[in-house]
Design an enzyme around this catalytic site. Structure first.
Site, PDB file in Angstrom:
ATOM      1  N   MET A  97       0.885  -1.157   0.000  1.00 29.29           N
ATOM      2  CA  MET A  97       0.000   0.000   0.000  1.00 29.29           C
ATOM      3  C   MET A  97       0.928   1.213   0.000  1.00 29.29           C
ATOM      4  O   MET A  97       1.378   1.656   1.059  1.00 29.29           O
ATOM      5  CB  MET A  97      -0.912  -0.018   1.225  1.00 29.29           C
ATOM      6  CG  MET A  97      -1.871  -1.190   1.233  1.00 29.29           C
ATOM      7  SD  MET A  97      -2.924  -1.243   2.699  1.00 29.29           S
ATOM      8  CE  MET A  97      -3.811   0.280   2.541  1.00 29.29           C
ATOM      9  N   THR A  98       1.249   1.682  -1.194  1.00 28.51           N
ATOM     10  CA  THR A  98       2.271   2.722  -1.323  1.00 28.51           C
ATOM     11  C   THR A  98       1.882   4.031  -0.643  1.00 28.51           C
ATOM     12  O   THR A  98       2.755   4.739  -0.144  1.00 28.51           O
ATOM     13  CB  THR A  98       2.617   2.983  -2.796  1.00 28.51           C
ATOM     14  OG1 THR A  98       1.439   3.372  -3.491  1.00 28.51           O
ATOM     15  CG2 THR A  98       3.221   1.745  -3.437  1.00 28.51           C
ATOM     16  N   CYS A  99       0.605   4.342  -0.603  1.00 29.45           N
ATOM     17  CA  CYS A  99       0.190   5.603   0.020  1.00 29.45           C
ATOM     18  C   CYS A  99       0.442   5.589   1.526  1.00 29.45           C
ATOM     19  O   CYS A  99       0.545   6.638   2.149  1.00 29.45           O
ATOM     20  CB  CYS A  99      -1.267   5.917  -0.279  1.00 29.45           C
ATOM     21  SG  CYS A  99      -2.402   4.633   0.236  1.00 29.45           S
ATOM     22  N   ALA A 100       0.561   4.404   2.105  1.00 28.97           N
ATOM     23  CA  ALA A 100       0.801   4.276   3.545  1.00 28.97           C
ATOM     24  C   ALA A 100       2.196   3.748   3.858  1.00 28.97           C
ATOM     25  O   ALA A 100       2.506   3.477   5.019  1.00 28.97           O
ATOM     26  CB  ALA A 100      -0.245   3.355   4.155  1.00 28.97           C
TER      27      ALA A 100
END
Length: 120
Positions: free
Chosen positions: A86-89
């Site tokens: 989960m790249t955004c996190a």
């Protein structure tokens, strides 16, 4: 060129891996697998580390401010399952792999699949 290197960063050095590990929050359920992850990264070259960084965070270099946070969480699946990100996190989700070799194989496969795409 020097200013770009300072601002944007370069490669993923041994010091970067140490900092990455220091800021990581690891679920107790995947403590063993996270230990293998750091060993794999420590044993790898900067190019492969950059691929793993891009897979897990969306960027292939650690910039001037460095990495601020990272999470390793469990995921459903067995040895044949790929890790997810989960790249955004700045989060890596991985099954409870049975061995370091299995983790290394599946992580390499995931980073290669991701290499040609912006989203996996």
């Amino acid at each position: 060129a020097e200013l770009v290197r300072i601002w944007a960063g370069s490669g993923v050095s041994d010091a970067d891996v140490r900092r990455w590990k220091e800021v990581a929050t690891v679920s107790h359920e995947v403590q063993t697998q996270a230990g293998w992850l750091w060993e794999i990264l420590e044993e790898s070259d900067e190019a492969y580390r950059a691929k793993v960084l891009k897979f897990t965070t969306g960027v292939h270099r650690i910039g001037y401010v460095g990495i601020q946070s990272f999470e390793v969480q469990p995921a459903d699946g067995q040895d044949e399952s790929l890790p997810r990100a989960m790249t955004c996190a700045n989060m890596l989700q991985m099954p409870r792999y049975s061995s370091k070799d299995c983790l290394a194989k599946q992580l390499r496969k995931a980073t290669e699949l991701c290499d040609g795409f912006q989203i996996l």
